[in-house]
Design a protein around this motif. Sequence first.
Motif, short mmCIF file in Angstrom:
data_model
loop_
_atom_site.label_atom_id
_atom_site.label_comp_id
_atom_site.label_asym_id
_atom_site.label_seq_id
_atom_site.Cartn_x
_atom_site.Cartn_y
_atom_site.Cartn_z
N VAL A 109 22.96 2.26 -44.50
CA VAL A 109 23.69 2.59 -43.52
C VAL A 109 22.44 1.79 -42.18
O VAL A 109 22.60 1.80 -41.30
N VAL A 110 21.47 2.30 -42.29
CA VAL A 110 19.99 2.78 -40.87
C VAL A 110 19.83 1.62 -41.38
O VAL A 110 19.04 1.24 -40.27
N LEU A 111 19.63 1.22 -42.06
CA LEU A 111 18.77 -0.02 -42.22
C LEU A 111 19.00 -1.34 -41.99
O LEU A 111 18.92 -2.32 -40.84
N ARG A 112 21.00 -1.11 -42.54
CA ARG A 112 21.70 -2.18 -41.11
C ARG A 112 22.07 -2.17 -39.59
O ARG A 112 22.26 -2.70 -39.01
N ALA A 113 22.12 -0.87 -39.86
CA ALA A 113 22.28 -0.58 -37.94
C ALA A 113 20.84 -1.17 -37.84
O ALA A 113 20.85 -1.24 -36.17
N ALA A 114 19.36 -0.98 -37.83
CA ALA A 114 18.17 -1.05 -37.39
C ALA A 114 17.75 -2.50 -37.73
O ALA A 114 17.74 -3.11 -36.14
N ALA A 115 18.35 -3.18 -38.72
CA ALA A 115 18.48 -4.66 -38.61
C ALA A 115 19.58 -5.33 -37.29
O ALA A 115 19.01 -6.30 -36.40
N ASP A 116 20.22 -4.92 -36.99
CA ASP A 116 21.10 -5.45 -36.11
C ASP A 116 21.33 -5.04 -34.34
O ASP A 116 22.14 -5.40 -33.58
N TRP A 117 20.36 -3.99 -34.59
CA TRP A 117 19.98 -3.31 -32.85
C TRP A 117 19.57 -4.69 -32.20
O TRP A 117 18.85 -5.36 -32.84
N GLU A 121 21.98 -1.48 -27.31
CA GLU A 121 22.99 -1.25 -27.66
C GLU A 121 23.27 -0.28 -28.06
O GLU A 121 21.77 1.16 -27.62
N ARG A 122 24.48 0.91 -27.85
CA ARG A 122 24.39 2.56 -28.56
C ARG A 122 24.49 2.50 -29.95
O ARG A 122 24.80 2.16 -30.50
N TRP A 123 23.68 3.00 -30.36
CA TRP A 123 23.10 4.02 -32.14
C TRP A 123 24.10 4.34 -32.50
O TRP A 123 24.52 4.18 -33.57
N THR A 124 25.52 5.57 -31.53
CA THR A 124 26.23 6.23 -32.52
C THR A 124 27.09 4.56 -32.31
O THR A 124 27.63 4.88 -34.30
N ALA A 125 26.92 3.96 -32.14
CA ALA A 125 28.47 2.53 -32.48
C ALA A 125 27.83 1.36 -33.51
O ALA A 125 28.16 1.20 -34.00
N LEU A 126 26.09 1.31 -33.15
CA LEU A 126 25.56 0.48 -34.09
C LEU A 126 25.63 1.09 -35.52
O LEU A 126 25.99 0.63 -36.90
N LEU A 127 25.38 2.34 -35.78
CA LEU A 127 25.73 3.62 -37.32
C LEU A 127 27.19 3.25 -37.89
O LEU A 127 27.63 3.36 -38.72
N SER A 129 28.98 1.18 -37.30
CA SER A 129 29.20 0.17 -37.06
C SER A 129 28.68 -1.20 -38.48
O SER A 129 29.86 -1.10 -39.75
N ALA A 130 27.49 -0.40 -38.25
CA ALA A 130 26.44 -0.67 -39.53
C ALA A 130 27.29 0.21 -40.75
O ALA A 130 27.51 -0.26 -42.58
N ALA A 131 28.04 1.32 -40.81
CA ALA A 131 28.61 1.88 -42.14
C ALA A 131 30.37 1.17 -42.54
O ALA A 131 30.78 1.12 -43.68
N ARG A 132 30.66 0.17 -41.47
CA ARG A 132 31.83 -0.69 -41.89
C ARG A 132 31.42 -1.49 -42.64
O ARG A 132 31.90 -2.43 -44.00
N ARG A 133 30.70 -1.86 -41.89
CA ARG A 133 29.28 -3.12 -43.06
C ARG A 133 29.51 -2.88 -43.87
O ARG A 133 29.50 -3.59 -45.18
N SER A 134 28.71 -1.62 -44.23
CA SER A 134 28.07 -1.39 -45.65
C SER A 134 29.24 -1.58 -46.22
O SER A 134 29.06 -1.71 -48.04
N ALA A 135 30.28 -1.44 -45.98
CA ALA A 135 31.33 -1.25 -47.17
C ALA A 135 32.28 -2.21 -47.42
O ALA A 135 32.53 -2.34 -48.56
N ALA A 136 31.86 -3.14 -46.79
CA ALA A 136 33.30 -4.37 -46.52
C ALA A 136 32.40 -5.27 -46.86
O ALA A 136 32.63 -6.37 -47.70
N ASP A 137 30.58 -4.88 -47.21
CA ASP A 137 29.73 -6.01 -47.48
C ASP A 137 29.44 -5.42 -48.67
O ASP A 137 28.22 -5.56 -48.55
N PRO A 138 29.99 -5.38 -49.83
CA PRO A 138 28.81 -4.36 -50.87
C PRO A 138 28.27 -5.40 -51.71
O PRO A 138 26.76 -5.06 -52.06
N SER A 139 28.45 -6.34 -51.56
CA SER A 139 26.84 -7.50 -51.87
C SER A 139 25.76 -7.48 -51.36
O SER A 139 24.80 -7.18 -51.26
#
Length: 189
Positions: A109-117, A121-127, A129-139
């Motif tokens: 989640v942290v890596l995905r948030a950092a890559a999307d920064w 951007e607000r870090w809470t929103a990034l984190l 969103s990254a948690a949702r993307r991590s679950a929605a994009d398992p590959s």
Amino acid sequence: MRRFPLFAECLTAGVLVVLAALPLVTLLPALAAGCAHVKAHVDGETTALRAFFDRVRDAARGGLGPSTGVVAGFGALAADVAVLRRVPLPGGGVVSAVCAVAAVGLAVVVLRAAADWSPGERWTALLRSAARRSAADPSGSLLLVVALGVLVVVTWQLPPLVVPMLGCVLMAAVAVERRRSRLRDAEHL
């Protein structure tokens, strides 16, 4: 021959991220600046040292609180595993495994948030969103887990390689996020 400069920038990003993350509370801004550094190289933008530290400064705005929370989360998980290794408790092995999986999930989640920064951007929103993307994009998440696994194995074999390998993990995070956006764009065509 064109790929060597990218590898060199990843190595540079790894060194710079380690330096910027030394205070620990700057972990998220350092990772975000490292990912932005790799993206800048790929996009043909400036990768000067000053630009990196400007990115760290921009990412630190509003990022020190969430960064402290992330470091505390990793610390709590590591402390749980350390206690369970010293004190034999029933089910301790299962709890240790759950803690390890949680740490890997948090790292993804942290890596995905950092890559999307990007600046502003607000870090809470990034984190979130990254948690949702991590679950929605398992590959994509699995690709980052593999990159983290390679980091652990290589570092275990030769600890000084943690610095250049960190740059390679940042490159993997950027690649996963770009892959996600390309897949999303292809679905909308």
